[in-house]
Scaffold this active site. Structure first.
Site, mmCIF file in Angstrom:
data_model
loop_
_atom_site.group_PDB
_atom_site.id
_atom_site.type_symbol
_atom_site.label_atom_id
_atom_site.label_comp_id
_atom_site.label_asym_id
_atom_site.label_seq_id
_atom_site.Cartn_x
_atom_site.Cartn_y
_atom_site.Cartn_z
ATOM 1 C CG ASP A 92 14.638 -33.326 13.262
ATOM 2 O OD1 ASP A 92 14.056 -33.104 14.326
ATOM 3 O OD2 ASP A 92 14.085 -33.862 12.275
ATOM 4 C CG ASP B 155 12.412 -32.227 7.886
ATOM 5 O OD1 ASP B 155 12.577 -30.996 8.015
ATOM 6 O OD2 ASP B 155 11.429 -32.824 8.343
ATOM 7 C CG ASP C 194 14.222 -29.786 11.329
ATOM 8 O OD1 ASP C 194 13.713 -29.637 12.449
ATOM 9 O OD2 ASP C 194 14.360 -30.897 10.791
ATOM 10 C CB CYS D 47 4.143 -0.484 2.229
ATOM 11 S SG CYS D 47 2.990 -1.591 3.071
ATOM 12 C CB CYS E 293 -0.929 0.021 1.210
ATOM 13 S SG CYS E 293 -0.046 0.139 2.784
ATOM 14 C CB CYS F 88 43.742 -10.906 -13.757
ATOM 15 S SG CYS F 88 45.297 -10.925 -14.666
ATOM 16 C CB CYS G 43 47.985 -13.781 -12.129
ATOM 17 S SG CYS G 43 47.982 -12.001 -12.414
#
Length: 818
Positions: free
Chosen positions: A495, A691, A695, A16, A13, A81, A78
């Site tokens: 876990d 997983d 988590d 914001c 909006c 560079c 190198c």
């Protein structure tokens, strides 16, 4: 003062937009700011850095949208560079960061989305002296190989230099050859011939050094090409004056060094050729992944399957894959059944059965029966494309360990030029006669031997090979710096559910009262449970036979169990308290109940007509790979912890079986973050394995987050590392790859620094007063080339990393021949 326009997220909006605008306007260095809610774009004028603007919007809750562009760059030779290219990119308005990789000849540039386009980035790098172009992220193409041009230039340089080298050096080693040359064509003609041949070497195959090195030298930012150009030009110029204008030189100093200039160019080109070949092998993993996509597919058009290019596939198209063919894109099977080899995606050697409604992944290989599937993702949205992007991103990363090398390299070339100038001055002032000749040899040797190529290649080549090999083992490093952080981990926290265990309850044990048939009791319990969708009920149903007796008058008592009538008999199924509440004595089951409870297993008791007859133990089974993986982590010197939401008895029972050092039980999902902080305070750097879904906060909080996913779950944003095989053994392989790769990087950096530290003084002539040893520029060129080849060869050893844990050999296909 610059003006930046870039995209802003999370605005819904005008309020914001106003808050985002005020946050930008309040930032130091901002003179004017405006935010447009219609197009979600911000425009900022001032001197504030992109990072300052990004941080201000993040604090306000409206993050600036970021984009990452990839460039293919030519001419970098190198570490100086890469540093020059990075500085040029980071100086551009709108650029947040730039990582330039010498090994892959690419740059990954993170920008404020909309503030700078990729063509402008490429032009900036080109203007800095290194031709660049955009890399299409959809095609994931590789930069053109330098192997063939370098091979050609090396052969030409060698052909032109060899006659000069053989006659000049051969004349020193075998005087009759020298006398024969002098007696036939004379010294002046001999030198003129050398001039012609070596001038061709410098102007033809050696022009690359002058084309890049001299403009950079003129700009005050010399690189390795500048050192080679200066050294060879000095040797050639001195020799040319000695040949055509000897009067300009002091008496007794007339000599030619054409062969040194030619041999230097030839050896350095040969070294670069070997580097290019080795670099090609470092990118083998990416080429292999890119090669998994078929060029054509069988697409259904009006019910007829026609062969079309892969680029014509769209989401929703129906595709046919023949036996032994490669699946082109991600999809869902709509017809047929077969086994699919997913080894190249998941690292798992066992083919997976596929039938209607099963998902298939692009790049995998079909078995012995045809499949028809509907495309669900194409192009850059496929699993394979995301894996390639992950590997490329990791390979282009810059590790913290490289920071010291970068600081040294930034000042290295100017320091070498200074050392070369001081070396020439000291030899002119204090050297034996003819001092000018000695000064030239020593100065050129310093310039040639001090190339920082090995420093620039030390880290990125190891990262390329290490992360590429990890991908082949089913370990995807989403962030390159996770390689270094995982090497420093002190504790690995898992876990429990779905990570160490299968994630679904199964029937683990059963006790039946004397005189009762165990199978009949299981059928009876399953018959009563068949109306329930509780996980424990499903575990009993899946273990029981399918011919279940009829059940009537079934009633569910929440939190306790069920009561039903089976063949005219009253049957109770549920907790021990459920039986007691209905007047059933559970004494016959007491010992078994206690034994199962000690293991943390869930209990289901059964009674019929008032008599307790059986107790069933249901538990989430430990994955077969869990215990070997934890043993391997212990062997690597790591502590192992487990974080679980289960009660202490169940968690401790699992931990005891697996040999886990530390258990945190009864933790809610939002409490895992605090558990990780506690582990960090107690042990140090924490790697957390989960997983990747519930988590996610814990994966983000951990120093290193490892997500156990599947081939279709590789883009887990919270994790640093994705284990695409879905096996705990992937954690061990990730740790092993990290340790091998970091050890390899340290070896390379030590060699690169030690080589330059030791040989620059030797090239300058510190051994001459005591031992009469003065390093030839030609030997310096050879040693410089070999130092880079050593670093690359050492990095390539990482391709041989074997998985710490491998599954037992399994037949590739278990279905009957078609």
């Amino acid at each position: 003062m610059t003006t930046l326009r870039f995209a802003v997220d999370n605005m819904s909006c005008a309020g914001c937009a106003g808050r985002a605008e005020r946050a930008l306007a309040a930032s130091p260095g901002v003179s004017e700011a405006s935010v447009n809610i219609a197009n979600h774009m911000a425009q900022v004028t001032g001197t504030a850095s992109p990072e300052t603007l990004r941080a201000a919007l993040k604090r306000a809750g409206y993050p600036a949208r970021e984009a990452t562009h990839r460039l293919s760059i030519e001419g970098m030779t190198c570490a100086s560079c890469t540093g020059r290219v990075e500085r040029a990119l980071e100086a551009m308005p709108g650029v947040l960061s730039a990582n330039v990789n010498l090994a892959t000849q690419t740059a990954s540039v993170r920008v404020l989305d909309g503030a700078v386009n990729i063509d402008a980035l490429a032009q900036t790098v080109t203007d800095a002296g290194y031709p660049a172009k955009a890399v299409d992220n959809d095609t994931q193409s590789e930069p053109p190989s330098e192997i063939e041009p370098l091979r050609r230039d090396t052969m030409i340089a060698a052909a032109l230099t060899l006659p000069v080298f053989l006659t000049e050096m051969g004349g020193h080693l075998y005087p009759p050859l020298h006398h024969a040359i002098m007696g036939s064509i004379g010294m002046q003609s001999f030198w003129v011939l050398q001039f012609l041949l070596i001038t061709l070497v410098l102007a033809w195959p050696g022009r690359r050094f002058f084309r890049i090195g001299l403009p950079l030298l003129a700009k005050g930012s010399p690189d390795m090409n500048s050192l080679v150009a200066l050294g060879t030009l000095a040797a050639w110029s001195y020799s040319t004056i000695a040949t055509f204008a000897p009067a300009l030189l002091p008496d007794g100093t007339r000599a030619v060094y054409f062969e040194a200039a030619g041999v230097i160019v030839t050896l350095i080109l040969a070294g670069r050729w070997m580097e290019a070949r080795a670099k090609g092998r470092t990118g083998a993993a990416i080429r292999h992944l890119i090669g998994l996509r078929p060029d054509t597919v069988l697409l259904s058009r009006d019910g007829v399957f026609t062969e079309v290019p892969l680029s014509e596939i769209s989401v929703g198209d129906e595709i046919k894959v023949l036996p032994g063919g490669r699946i082109a894109v991600d999809g869902v099977v709509i017809e047929g059944d077969s086994y699919v080899d997913e080894l190249m995606i998941t690292g798992e050697p066992v083919p997976v059965a596929k039938t209607t409604d099963d998902s298939v992944t692009g790049g995998t290989i079909n078995g012995r029966k045809a499949l028809i599937y509907r495309a669900t993702a194409v192009g850059a949205n496929t699993v394979l494309a995301r894996i390639i992007d992950m590997v490329q991103t990791a390979q282009g990363a810059k590790l913290p360990i490289q920071a010291l090398a970068d600081k040294v390299v930034r000042i290295f070339v100017p320091v070498v030029l200074g050392i070369a100038a001081i070396t020439v001055a000291i030899w002119l002032a204090f050297g034996p006669q003819p001092s000018l000749g000695y000064a030239l040899v020593a100065g050129v040797a310093v310039l040639i031997i001090a190339c920082p190529c090995a420093m620039g290649l030390a880290t990125p080549t190891s990262i390329m090979v290490g992360t590429g090999r990890a991908a082949e083992l089913g370990v995807l490093f989403r962030k390159g710096d996770a390689l270094q952080r995982l090497d420093s981990a002190k504790v690995v926290a898992f876990d429990k559910t779905g990570t160490l265990t299968e994630g679904r309850p199964t029937l683990a044990d059963q006790y039946t009262a004397p005189g009762c048939d165990a199978a009949e009791m299981l059928r009876l319990a399953a018959a009563v449970e068949q109306g329930s969708d509780h996980p424990i009920a499903r575990a009993i149903l899946s273990a029981a036979p399918t011919d279940l007796p009829d059940v009537t008058d079934s009633e569910t008592i929440p939190g306790s169990g069920l009561i039903a009538s089976v063949s005219g008999q009253t049957v109770l199924v549920g907790s021990e308290q459920h039986l007691l509440d209905h007047g059933v004595k559970t004494a016959p089951l007491k010992d078994s109940i206690a034994r199962f409870a000690e293991k943390g297993q869930s209990l289901v008791c059964l009674a019929r007509d008032g008599k307790a007859l059986a107790v069933f133990a249901v538990a989430d089974q430990i994955k077969p790979s869990a215990r070997p993986a934890i043993d391997a982590l212990h062997a690597a010197g790591l502590k192992v912890a487990m974080i679980s939401g289960d009660n202490a008895a169940a968690a401790n029972a699992i931990a005891h079986q697996l040999g886990i050092d530390h258990v945190t039980a009864g933790v809610r999902p939002d409490g895992k973050v605090d558990a990780i902080k506690t582990l960090r305070d107690q042990f140090g750097t924490v790697a957390f394995v989960g997983d990747g879904i519930n988590d996610a906060p814990a994966l983000a909080e951990a120093d290193i987050g490892l997500a156990i996913g599947t081939g279709t779950d590789v883009a887990i944003e919270a994790a640093d590392i994705v284990l695409s095989s879905g096996r705990v053994s992937g954690v061990v392989n990730a740790v092993d790859v990290s340790k091998h790769t970091m050890s390899n990087i340290r070896q390379n950096l030590f060699w690169a620094f030690a080589y330059n530290t030791a040989l620059i003084p030797v090239a300058a002539g510190v051994l001459y007063p005591a031992f009469g040893i003065l390093l030839s520029p030609m030997l310096g060129a050879g040693a410089m080339a070999l130092s880079s080849v050593f670093v690359l060869t050492n990095a390539l050893r990482l391709r041989k990393i074997a998985p710490v844990q491998e599954d037992l050999p399994t037949p590739r296909y278990t279905e009957a021949p078609a």
